[in-house]
Design a protein around this motif. Sequence first.
Motif, short mmCIF file in Angstrom:
data_model
loop_
_atom_site.label_atom_id
_atom_site.label_comp_id
_atom_site.label_asym_id
_atom_site.label_seq_id
_atom_site.Cartn_x
_atom_site.Cartn_y
_atom_site.Cartn_z
N HIS A 18 0.80 -1.23 0.00
CA HIS A 18 0.00 0.00 0.00
C HIS A 18 0.83 1.27 0.00
O HIS A 18 0.27 2.36 -0.16
N LEU A 19 2.13 1.16 0.21
CA LEU A 19 2.95 2.35 0.36
C LEU A 19 4.21 2.25 -0.50
O LEU A 19 4.91 1.24 -0.48
N ARG A 20 4.45 3.32 -1.25
CA ARG A 20 5.66 3.38 -2.06
C ARG A 20 6.16 4.82 -2.07
O ARG A 20 5.39 5.77 -1.96
N LEU A 21 7.46 4.97 -2.17
CA LEU A 21 8.08 6.28 -2.27
C LEU A 21 8.56 6.47 -3.69
O LEU A 21 9.18 5.56 -4.26
N HIS A 22 8.26 7.61 -4.27
CA HIS A 22 8.71 7.87 -5.63
C HIS A 22 8.96 9.36 -5.79
O HIS A 22 8.54 10.18 -4.98
N GLN A 23 9.67 9.70 -6.83
CA GLN A 23 9.96 11.09 -7.10
C GLN A 23 8.67 11.82 -7.44
O GLN A 23 7.83 11.32 -8.18
N HIS A 24 8.51 13.00 -6.87
CA HIS A 24 7.31 13.81 -7.11
C HIS A 24 7.26 14.26 -8.56
O HIS A 24 8.22 14.80 -9.10
N VAL A 25 6.13 14.02 -9.21
CA VAL A 25 5.89 14.46 -10.58
C VAL A 25 4.62 15.32 -10.53
O VAL A 25 3.51 14.79 -10.41
N PRO A 26 4.76 16.64 -10.59
CA PRO A 26 3.60 17.54 -10.40
C PRO A 26 2.38 17.19 -11.24
O PRO A 26 1.26 17.18 -10.73
N ASP A 27 2.57 16.89 -12.51
CA ASP A 27 1.42 16.60 -13.37
C ASP A 27 0.69 15.33 -12.95
O ASP A 27 -0.53 15.22 -13.13
N ASN A 28 1.41 14.38 -12.40
CA ASN A 28 0.80 13.11 -12.00
C ASN A 28 0.30 13.12 -10.56
O ASN A 28 -0.64 12.41 -10.23
N ASP A 29 0.93 13.90 -9.69
CA ASP A 29 0.65 13.84 -8.26
C ASP A 29 -0.26 14.94 -7.74
O ASP A 29 -0.70 14.88 -6.60
N ALA A 30 -0.57 15.92 -8.53
CA ALA A 30 -1.35 17.07 -8.06
C ALA A 30 -2.71 16.66 -7.50
O ALA A 30 -3.11 17.14 -6.43
#
Length: 43
Positions: A18-30
């Motif tokens: 249920h939990l993963r860390l990934h690089q923030h991608v504004p278009d995908n994560d907003a």
Amino acid sequence: MSFNDNFKEFHEIKIDTHLRLHQHVPDNDAKDFFNIYHDIEAF
């Protein structure tokens, strides 16, 4: 070398199913950030 140079490439880290860390991608994560910050139960 600057501090940011160390973080140009960040590979996803799966903590569990249920939990993963990934690089923030504004278009995908907003949308996800919006939902979290507007959920009164999250605070």
